[in-house]
Design an enzyme around this catalytic site. Sequence first.
Site: not given
Length: 532
Positions: A203, A454, A507
């Site tokens: 993951s 940023d 998953h």
Amino acid sequence: MAAVTSCYRRVTAAALTLHHHQPAFLAVRLRLRLPRRPIPTNRAMSSSSAASVASPHQAGAWYVVPDLSLRDHRFAVPLDHSSSGSPSITVFAREVVAAGKEEAALPYLMYLQGGPGFESPRPTEASGWVKKACEEYRVVLLDQRGTGLSTPLTTSSLSQITPAAEQVEYLKHFRADNIVKDAEFIRLHLVPDAKPWTILGQSYGGFCAVTYLSFAPEGLKSVLLTGGLPPLGKPCTADDVYRACFKQVQLQNEKYYKRYPQDIQVIHEVVRYLSESEGGGVLLPSGGRLTPKMLQCLGLSGLGSGGGFERLHYLLERVWDPILVPGAKTNISYYFLKEFEMWLGFDQNPLYALLHESIYCEVTYEICSIVLTGTVTLFCCSCLILCVMQGSSSKWSADKIFSEYGNLFDPVKATEEGRAVYLTGEMVFPCFFDEIHALRPLKEAAHLLAEKEDWPPLYDISVLNNNKVPVAAAVYYEDMYVNFNIAKETASQIAGIRLWVTNEYMHSGLRDGGSHVFEHLMGLLKGKKPLF
């Protein structure tokens, strides 16, 4: 300035090349990356270290669990790898081998856990993929910085840092770029002759592995990915990711209610009870509040992992207190409220809530141009093309996409209209920092992080396009957390990757499949499985 000037020069060359191959009316737009920053190999630590260890590496004695031997390692790494004067933090890793192989000459495999914000597994016996991997590897289970025993960041520990802006300055060092630098630091100190090692990323750990491939491929012998191919391509992909994820979440809800149609009415009753309660919810044991929107968060664990449907159904069976006295007021049970908090776990792992959306954000660079008299005119300064930083903030992307669905995911509207209430998936919402008691002190920092632009780059597509490291990836067709189509697109950017696409697992396949997923990926790496 030297780095910026170098960046300008590379932009100029690229733009001039494009100028000869693009129509005159087409504005030029490039995505560029910051210069690759070498991972420091200096083993000397700052004298202002805040870590609890006195040397860069401390190894403990071997101890045992059934059929496994384990040894603890603690490393003093810089909080900011780019600053020579940075204070240090502790990063913890547990070395695991099959019992009796403590002194064997085995190659190393590092495991990168999912998250962000969750520690590595704690083995209690030889089982699953760990048992299989230990047949030929020394497995290193890394607690990523800020988790487990790696200078864990909790609500209480973060309270030592004030104000919220300073918390953000601290938290910005806990993404995949620094996790990779930590891993390289560990490899250089732990692996004999600092040889390359294999990494296994599950993951979010797979996202970190692709960052590793981008910026330190020289440290890698091979890479295994399970449900962990990150989105690549656009300056800010958070909105695209969540749009794709909401569609898969909708499908998972539909499948759940087909299996347990009786739960439609159960959830209606709960939503009605919560919305009619004072303040629109009820108190949780920890002091937080369960509201209809918070109730939907049960889908995070209940809809996307193996056995999740069953666990969710059994939890809903215990939602109400029994009526012991005729006429007594109906109440949601303490059992349910306590289990709800344990299902989320955000109070113990705040990094997930704080940094989850940031894993989709990074700075990119763009060439500015305008159309003028049929030609492309580039703004220049001192004969250099103007290279503009394009920041990407998440701006609470999941919440924004949630609102785009209108009434579809509105629990109160769904209840009023007799429709199934759709639960949500791997999304973090601003209300978490109001309704989860332990997260309330971090609310201001969370909002600042959502606006932060940023972020440093996490991937280098040009390096991935020319990748030489063997990579094998399990891609789960019905993955609710990592969209299948996005994963395929990313795979197309990594040269030489071998994919195993399967709907046999969800998953959580690495955990649920025992050794099968690990064995299959190793077979791909070793040429034992066909390409198609």
